[in-house]
Design a protein around this motif. Structure first.
Motif, PDB file in Angstrom:
ATOM      1  N   ASP A 283       2.966  -5.414   0.192  1.00  0.00           N
ATOM      2  CA  ASP A 283       2.643  -4.419   1.301  1.00  0.00           C
ATOM      3  C   ASP A 283       1.211  -4.567   1.914  1.00  0.00           C
ATOM      4  OD1 ASP A 283       5.136  -3.189   0.887  1.00  0.00           O
ATOM      5  OD2 ASP A 283       4.577  -1.370   0.294  1.00  0.00           O
ATOM      6  N   GLY A 284       0.406  -5.262   1.172  1.00  0.00           N
ATOM      7  CA  GLY A 284      -0.987  -5.306   1.871  1.00  0.00           C
ATOM      8  C   GLY A 284      -1.923  -5.756   0.551  1.00  0.00           C
ATOM      9  N   ASP A 285      -3.311  -5.859   0.901  1.00  0.00           N
ATOM     10  CA  ASP A 285      -4.478  -5.861   0.099  1.00  0.00           C
ATOM     11  C   ASP A 285      -4.265  -4.768  -0.825  1.00  0.00           C
ATOM     12  OD1 ASP A 285      -5.175  -8.573   0.988  1.00  0.00           O
ATOM     13  OD2 ASP A 285      -6.129  -7.599   2.552  1.00  0.00           O
ATOM     14  N   TYR A 286      -4.899  -5.013  -1.925  1.00  0.00           N
ATOM     15  CA  TYR A 286      -5.130  -3.832  -2.941  1.00  0.00           C
ATOM     16  C   TYR A 286      -6.549  -3.478  -3.228  1.00  0.00           C
ATOM     17  CZ  TYR A 286      -5.955  -7.801  -6.206  1.00  0.00           C
ATOM     18  OH  TYR A 286      -6.164  -9.141  -6.796  1.00  0.00           O
ATOM     19  N   GLU A 287      -7.350  -4.429  -2.822  1.00  0.00           N
ATOM     20  CA  GLU A 287      -8.988  -4.296  -2.937  1.00  0.00           C
ATOM     21  C   GLU A 287      -9.686  -4.522  -1.660  1.00  0.00           C
ATOM     22  OE1 GLU A 287     -10.174  -6.411  -6.096  1.00  0.00           O
ATOM     23  OE2 GLU A 287      -9.620  -8.332  -5.184  1.00  0.00           O
ATOM     24  N   GLY A 288     -10.831  -3.711  -1.359  1.00  0.00           N
ATOM     25  CA  GLY A 288     -11.311  -4.015  -0.381  1.00  0.00           C
ATOM     26  C   GLY A 288     -11.973  -2.489   0.161  1.00  0.00           C
ATOM     27  N   GLU A 289     -12.967  -2.634   1.180  1.00  0.00           N
ATOM     28  CA  GLU A 289     -13.492  -1.501   1.937  1.00  0.00           C
ATOM     29  C   GLU A 289     -12.437  -1.049   2.904  1.00  0.00           C
ATOM     30  OE1 GLU A 289     -17.203  -2.159   3.061  1.00  0.00           O
ATOM     31  OE2 GLU A 289     -18.291  -2.947   1.333  1.00  0.00           O
ATOM     32  N   ASN A 290     -12.125  -1.760   3.642  1.00  0.00           N
ATOM     33  CA  ASN A 290     -11.076  -1.189   5.121  1.00  0.00           C
ATOM     34  C   ASN A 290      -9.893  -1.725   4.779  1.00  0.00           C
ATOM     35  OD1 ASN A 290     -13.682  -0.628   6.194  1.00  0.00           O
ATOM     36  ND2 ASN A 290     -13.926  -2.705   6.949  1.00  0.00           N
ATOM     37  N   VAL A 291      -9.165  -1.521   3.404  1.00  0.00           N
ATOM     38  CA  VAL A 291      -7.759  -1.655   3.252  1.00  0.00           C
ATOM     39  C   VAL A 291      -7.041  -0.445   3.553  1.00  0.00           C
ATOM     40  CG1 VAL A 291      -5.963  -2.254   1.484  1.00  0.00           C
ATOM     41  CG2 VAL A 291      -8.444  -3.297   1.397  1.00  0.00           C
ATOM     42  N   GLU A 292      -5.955  -0.535   4.423  1.00  0.00           N
ATOM     43  CA  GLU A 292      -5.126   0.645   4.788  1.00  0.00           C
ATOM     44  C   GLU A 292      -4.432   0.841   3.719  1.00  0.00           C
ATOM     45  OE1 GLU A 292      -2.649  -0.456   8.024  1.00  0.00           O
ATOM     46  OE2 GLU A 292      -4.170  -0.861   9.445  1.00  0.00           O
ATOM     47  N   PRO A 293      -4.000   2.444   3.505  1.00  0.00           N
ATOM     48  CA  PRO A 293      -3.592   2.800   2.100  1.00  0.00           C
ATOM     49  C   PRO A 293      -2.045   2.127   2.294  1.00  0.00           C
ATOM     50  CG  PRO A 293      -4.536   4.560   3.431  1.00  0.00           C
ATOM     51  CD  PRO A 293      -4.737   3.302   4.433  1.00  0.00           C
ATOM     52  N   ASN A 294      -1.587   1.874   1.118  1.00  0.00           N
ATOM     53  CA  ASN A 294      -0.231   1.251   0.803  1.00  0.00           C
ATOM     54  C   ASN A 294       0.060   1.296  -0.356  1.00  0.00           C
ATOM     55  OD1 ASN A 294      -0.957  -1.525  -0.741  1.00  0.00           O
ATOM     56  ND2 ASN A 294      -2.296  -1.751   1.158  1.00  0.00           N
ATOM     57  N   ASP A 295       1.527   1.136  -0.876  1.00  0.00           N
ATOM     58  CA  ASP A 295       1.865   1.318  -2.133  1.00  0.00           C
ATOM     59  C   ASP A 295       1.411   0.490  -3.178  1.00  0.00           C
ATOM     60  OD1 ASP A 295       3.490   3.410  -1.255  1.00  0.00           O
ATOM     61  OD2 ASP A 295       5.422   2.131  -1.102  1.00  0.00           O
ATOM     62  N   ARG A 296       1.059  -0.975  -2.843  1.00  0.00           N
ATOM     63  CA  ARG A 296       0.285  -1.640  -3.726  1.00  0.00           C
ATOM     64  C   ARG A 296      -0.930  -1.258  -4.193  1.00  0.00           C
ATOM     65  NH1 ARG A 296      -1.243  -7.926  -2.353  1.00  0.00           N
ATOM     66  NH2 ARG A 296      -1.143  -8.794  -4.610  1.00  0.00           N
ATOM     67  N   LYS A 297      -1.704  -0.802  -3.104  1.00  0.00           N
ATOM     68  CA  LYS A 297      -3.176  -0.352  -3.254  1.00  0.00           C
ATOM     69  C   LYS A 297      -2.774   0.783  -4.363  1.00  0.00           C
ATOM     70  CE  LYS A 297      -7.345   0.990  -1.140  1.00  0.00           C
ATOM     71  NZ  LYS A 297      -7.861   2.226  -1.879  1.00  0.00           N
ATOM     72  N   LEU A 298      -1.794   1.983  -4.076  1.00  0.00           N
ATOM     73  CA  LEU A 298      -2.005   3.056  -4.998  1.00  0.00           C
ATOM     74  C   LEU A 298      -1.516   2.546  -6.483  1.00  0.00           C
ATOM     75  CD1 LEU A 298      -1.694   6.249  -4.876  1.00  0.00           C
ATOM     76  CD2 LEU A 298       0.578   5.978  -4.128  1.00  0.00           C
ATOM     77  N   LEU A 299      -0.462   1.533  -6.330  1.00  0.00           N
ATOM     78  CA  LEU A 299      -0.106   1.358  -7.865  1.00  0.00           C
ATOM     79  C   LEU A 299      -1.276   0.760  -8.586  1.00  0.00           C
ATOM     80  CD1 LEU A 299       3.332  -0.344  -7.143  1.00  0.00           C
ATOM     81  CD2 LEU A 299       2.936   1.500  -8.679  1.00  0.00           C
ATOM     82  N   CYS A 300      -2.117  -0.097  -7.727  1.00  0.00           N
ATOM     83  CA  CYS A 300      -3.228  -0.505  -8.567  1.00  0.00           C
ATOM     84  C   CYS A 300      -4.411   0.373  -8.976  1.00  0.00           C
ATOM     85  CB  CYS A 300      -4.163  -1.645  -7.489  1.00  0.00           C
ATOM     86  SG  CYS A 300      -5.296  -2.609  -8.215  1.00  0.00           S
ATOM     87  N   GLU A 301      -4.461   1.427  -8.231  1.00  0.00           N
ATOM     88  CA  GLU A 301      -5.492   2.354  -8.713  1.00  0.00           C
ATOM     89  C   GLU A 301      -4.772   3.536  -9.584  1.00  0.00           C
ATOM     90  OE1 GLU A 301      -6.119   4.281  -4.988  1.00  0.00           O
ATOM     91  OE2 GLU A 301      -7.520   2.809  -4.110  1.00  0.00           O
ATOM     92  N   GLU A 302      -3.396   3.860  -9.665  1.00  0.00           N
ATOM     93  CA  GLU A 302      -2.976   4.793 -10.484  1.00  0.00           C
ATOM     94  C   GLU A 302      -2.087   4.122 -11.630  1.00  0.00           C
ATOM     95  OE1 GLU A 302      -3.479   7.941 -10.662  1.00  0.00           O
ATOM     96  OE2 GLU A 302      -4.881   7.762  -8.890  1.00  0.00           O
ATOM     97  N   TRP A 303      -1.926   2.913 -11.680  1.00  0.00           N
ATOM     98  CA  TRP A 303      -0.926   2.105 -12.883  1.00  0.00           C
ATOM     99  C   TRP A 303      -1.798   1.085 -13.436  1.00  0.00           C
ATOM    100  CZ3 TRP A 303       3.238  -1.625 -11.701  1.00  0.00           C
ATOM    101  CH2 TRP A 303       4.030  -1.779 -12.742  1.00  0.00           C
ATOM    102  N   ALA A 304      -2.046   0.163 -12.365  1.00  0.00           N
ATOM    103  CA  ALA A 304      -2.681  -1.291 -12.809  1.00  0.00           C
ATOM    104  C   ALA A 304      -4.055  -1.345 -13.222  1.00  0.00           C
ATOM    105  CB  ALA A 304      -2.029  -2.177 -11.946  1.00  0.00           C
ATOM    106  N   SER A 305      -4.567  -0.011 -13.823  1.00  0.00           N
ATOM    107  CA  SER A 305      -6.151  -0.062 -14.034  1.00  0.00           C
ATOM    108  C   SER A 305      -6.143   0.433 -15.622  1.00  0.00           C
ATOM    109  CB  SER A 305      -6.476   0.870 -13.216  1.00  0.00           C
ATOM    110  OG  SER A 305      -7.947   1.079 -13.565  1.00  0.00           O
ATOM    111  N   TYR A 306      -6.966  -0.276 -16.223  1.00  0.00           N
ATOM    112  CA  TYR A 306      -7.145   0.031 -17.890  1.00  0.00           C
ATOM    113  C   TYR A 306      -7.927   1.539 -17.790  1.00  0.00           C
ATOM    114  CZ  TYR A 306      -6.460  -4.715 -18.857  1.00  0.00           C
ATOM    115  OH  TYR A 306      -5.767  -6.157 -18.719  1.00  0.00           O
TER     116      TYR A 306
END
Length: 952
Positions: A283-306
């Protein structure tokens, strides 16, 4: 006749993008209006298309990507067009002018002198295949001017009409306009649920999909005739990206390329190198300052993080992004990890009970008491001398930590735990099926695999060559017999290889023990058993890890030569072979220690030998259970740490680093390309391709075996499995979100063959634990002594009861110790662990009646334990319903509501027909009431009145 194709190129300041517009018209000349439209793009086309997520017009979303290799000529290319006739009516011919841009695609049929025959053949196949895709309704756009040298990309977009058509073919359930209230709990249950929600709120992921819902949309298989039932206010978001990619992949699989010798779908084209990759976009990038909100970024923050290891998984969002099959895997892994918590707590309690009672254990106290002065027989011939039983004190005390009465309770508990886990998962699976609208889903037969079609074609060509008329060919067991024979021989050979390696480790243990016994230092002799056990287990671990990788490759090769018809058949056969080989590989050393070590030793003066020089191994005076615990713990922890975690982290990182070095070397050759920002499809191309869920399931199934099969010898196994899985969930999540290309979403309503394997392991665990308790541990001999032989009803004298006596004068010639005075005194009688008659008996060294009493008790325990636990497991299975009551009520409610919707629709149609009939009747009456003169002056008015309903 094939459709004509027109390739036009988009002029841009920095990129030359080839847009394929294929139209079924005779005139394929250059369309000036389209050129004007394409040239009207903004100055930053990459930003307009969100860096590869959309076509160059910034409106059509990229649903799928095809990647291919091509060769550029050093002098550059020009566009050569053939003159085309405008029309059959006599239009003049014209020739398209070369279009600006860095790279220009040649028209079909044009030749390129610098490309060899194979490249030409691949290009022709691509052109025909892409043309067939457009005939199927898809829209394509080509991009060869990328940062990756020699790589071209074909972007695919499915328009609305194609999505609707395919959704109807696939019977996709889509939400309708109708919404209904989900039944809520009342009274005490409602209060309990609200309290639980408040308590668990900090560990809930912060995603909208995870919030409890009170209403749900009614779902119905999509139909173009019933589009009015669905909420189509926002057509762009009606089909999400996961559904769109699934639809496009179905079209790719069934679209063929007939220029080859046989019909080819996308799987064949990938296998033959026509395309190098095919994947949907993230859906887009999952890291960076100006990344638009997307499901991949949300998964990275709320799921794919230790950092969120303590939170629940956002399973609904995982399903939304990756599809039902991957969502079910992570849901199953989450349920399994949750169920390990109570098992870990009980295991810790059992272990602490052993620690608390170790000083009260009479048998270990007797073994450690040096006043007993028990002299044991040598452990090997000649080089080994007599030894004191008190030297094995540490081993005896450690054995009690795992060999105590609580162990039996824990084995029963784990058997019931496994049954409860399976039932809990079935109920969870039904809840997910309801939430994900899979209640009526049935898997249809998949498309035949490319290899199967090729084999069938080869068979039909052979028969045609022999001038035989054949119907539609298929592969029979006779065609597959050589493959079946190879499979059988290969699997037998691999199993034999595993046994041979275990036998080699046994020889290593025996020879190393004999070599270390020659050591002159007392400390070296006292630590022989620990040294030999530890080094042998490490060797076993290394061999298991290596053979796991080898067996995985061999299982895949054996499955490929069988040529299964569909991907599902291929996956099931691969899983069976891989599981069989890896199960044997992982558990054979443990089975040897649990059931074979010390069973076929013989006795002093009549030992069993290997190769006429090595004696079979004996168990320690405290039994083999402690050694089994060491073996199990090292192999389990080693596999989890090295194979499951280090390999999963290290190998992808290493591959990523190698790709980075290659790209860095390419960029240094072209500074201009280096300055460009990568498109989304270029970034995803550099990720690892998705290899399926089989490796993920396999490591968890093997771990489930460690947790259940030999849990009687290692109560802490659930705890270590729990700690591993907490890391494993986040590790797998991070891999799926950041390291892998986005997999194609696959619909599934269960975990497939893995459920049957889990049930099989659960049944086998009951039998194995029964034998471990009765034959490997001293639990049964202690009970027999306590109730049959103890004089005062205590365990005093148990150690002496289990030891037999041997007269050292009865040693065979050349087997007596070289240094009989090593203990400082002459030994006349030595002791060994067995139930045999003493040397002063008439039938000296024969098996005593105590042995038969203990054996009978052991067999009786196995039968009672197995049947009792099996009955309790079946009772748990019966008492817990597979479908939760509230879910069955909701499913019934959905059916009733759907019937009501269609009944209202039918009533509406009937009312409309009645209204039309009434209007027709009134119109007819009005026409009949007209005067004849008026009727004559308005000829035909009556007929027009009667034709009114027909017009409507």
């Amino acid at each position: 006749m094939r459709v004509n194709k027109k390739y036009s190129c988009l002029p841009a300041e920095e990129k030359g993008i080839h847009i394929i517009n294929i139209q079924a018209i005779e005139d394929i000349g250059y369309d000036q209006h389209e050129s004007t439209l394409l040239n009207s793009l903004s100055k930053n086309p990459d930003a307009d298309c969100k860096y590869g997520l959309y076509f160059r017009d910034g409106k059509r979303k990229v649903d799928y990507i095809l990647v291919y290799h091509y060769k550029k000529s050093s002098a550059g290319r020009t566009l050569a067009r053939r003159p085309q006739q405008n029309d059959a009516s006599g239009g003049s011919s014209r020739q398209d002018q070369p279009l600006p841009g860095k790279g220009v695609q040649l028209e079909m049929g044009d030749s390129e002198p610098h490309i060899d025959y194979h490249e030409d053949d691949k290009r022709f196949r691509r052109e025909e295949y892409e043309g067939n895709l457009v005939e199927a309704g898809l829209e394509l756009e080509r991009d060869e001017d990328t940062k990756i040298h020699g790589i071209g990309f074909v972007k695919i977009h499915a328009p609305w009409n194609v999505l609707c058509r395919e959704a109807e073919f696939l019977k996709l359930k889509m939400p309708t306009k109708k919404m209904y209230q989900i039944n809520q709990t009342h009274g005490l249950l409602k209060k309990i649920n609200s309290v639980i929600q408040k308590i668990t709120e900090p560990i809930q992921p912060k995603v909208a999909e995870h919030k409890p819902q009170t209403v749900k949309r009614l779902s119905y298989p999509f139909s173009r005739e019933k589009q009015h039932l669905f909420d189509l206010s926002d057509k762009d978001s009606f089909f999400d990206s996961k559904t769109r990619s699934t639809i496009v992949y179905e079209i790719l699989k069934r679209t063929t390329c007939t220029k080859a010798k046989y019909s080819m779908g996308i799987t064949s084209l990938l296998a033959n190198g026509v395309y190098s990759a095919a994947y949907p976009l993230h859906d887009g990038d999952y890291e960076g300052e100006n990344v638009e909100p997307n499901d991949r970024k949300l998964l990275c923050e709320e799921w794919a993080s230790y950092g969120v290891f303590y939170k629940y998984q956002p399973i609904d969002l995982v399903r939304k992004y990756f599809g039902e099959k991957i969502g079910l895997y992570f849901a199953w892994l989450g349920v399994y990890t949750q169920m390990l918590i109570p098992a870990s707590i009980v295991g810790i309690i059992v272990f602490l009970y052993g620690c608390a009672t170790v000083d009260e254990n009479i048998p270990s106290m007797e073994m450690c008491d040096q006043r007993n002065n028990i002299t044991m027989c040598p452990l090997c011939d000649k080089t080994c001398s007599y030894w004191k039983m008190s030297s094995a004190c540490a081993t005896a005390r450690a054995s009690h930590l795992f060999d105590n009465p609580a162990t039996v309770f824990f084995s029963v508990f784990m058997a019931l735990w496994a049954a409860t886990f399976m039932e809990h998962w079935k109920r969870k699976q039904m809840r997910l099926n309801y939430r994900w609208d899979l209640t009526g889903f049935e898997e249809e037969e998949d498309h035949p695999r490319a290899e199967y079609e090729a084999k069938v074609l080869e068979k039909s060509l052979r028969k045609e060559h022999k001038h035989k008329e054949t119907d539609k060919e298929k592969l029979t067991w006779k065609d597959r017999f050589p493959a079946y024979l190879t499979n059988f021989v290969g699997i037998i050979f691999m199993v034999g290889l595993t046994f041979a390696i275990v036998f080699g480790v046994i020889i290593y243990r025996i020879s190393t023990a004999a070599a270390l016994a020659i050591s002159s230092t007392p400390s070296g002799r006292s630590s022989v058993r620990v040294t030999v056990t530890a080094t042998a287990v490490i060797i076993n671990l290394v061999v298991i890890i290596i053979l796991d990788e080898v067996y995985g490759c061999i299982a895949r090769w054996l499955t490929q030569i069988e040529v299964p018809k569909t991907d599902k058949n291929f996956e099931e056969r691969l899983i069976f072979k891989a599981f069989l080989l890896k199960f044997v590989n992982a558990y054979t050393p443990i089975f040897y220690v649990a059931f074979f070590k010390g069973r076929f030793v013989g006795r002093p003066g009549d030992y069993v030998y290997i190769f006429h020089s090595f004696r079979m191994e004996e168990c320690a005076p405290g039994g083999c259970l402690m050694e089994l615990c060491i073996q199990l713990s090292i192999i389990m922890l080693g596999k989890q740490l090295i194979q499951n975690n280090l390999f999963e982290i290290g190998i992808p990182k290493m591959k990523k680093f190698i790709r980075y070095l290659k790209l860095k070397r390419r960029r240094s050759l072209d500074h201009e390309e280096h300055m460009k920002k990568k498109q989304r499809y270029e970034v995803d191309y550099n990720l690892e391709p998705f290899a399926g869920l089989t490796p993920e399931y396999m490591e968890m199934i093997i771990q489930f075996g460690f947790v259940t099969l030999f849990v009687a010898s290692f109560p802490l196994a659930p705890l270590f499995a729990l700690l591993n899985n907490i890391i494993e969930i986040r590790l797998d999540a991070k891999k799926f979100v950041t390291e892998l290309r986005r997999p194609v979403a696959v619909r599934a309503k269960d975990i497939g063959i893995w459920y049957n394997i889990l049930r099989g392991i659960g049944k086998l665990a009951v039998i194995i634990n029964a034998f471990v308790i009765s034959f490997t541990s001293d639990f049964i001999p202690r009970l027999v002594y306590l109730y049959m032989y103890s004089e005062n009803g205590t365990m005093h004298g148990f150690v002496n009861h289990t030891l037999s006596s041997f007269n050292v004068s009865d040693f065979q010639a050349g087997t007596a110790p070289n240094d009989p005075l090593d203990l400082g005194y002459e030994v006349q009688i030595c002791r060994y662990k067995d139930y045999r008659e003493p040397p002063w008996s008439e039938n000296k060294y024969d098996i005593s009646k105590d042995f038969w009493a203990v054996l009978a008790a052991r067999l009786a325990f196995v039968i009672v334990f197995q049947n009792l636990v099996m009955f309790m497991s079946e009772f748990v299975d019966w008492i817990i319903p597979d479908i939760p009551k509230d879910i069955s009520q909701q499913i019934h409610k959905e059916k009733v509501l759907m019937v009501e919707v269609f009944m209202r629709e039918e009533q509406g149609k009937l009312q409309m027909l009645e209204t039309w009939k009434d209007k027709d009747k009134r119109k007819g009456e009005n026409c009949n009431n007209h005067s004849p003169r008026l009727s004559r002056s308005r000829s035909g008015s009556l007929s027009s009145c009667h034709s009114y309903p027909l017009d409507v």
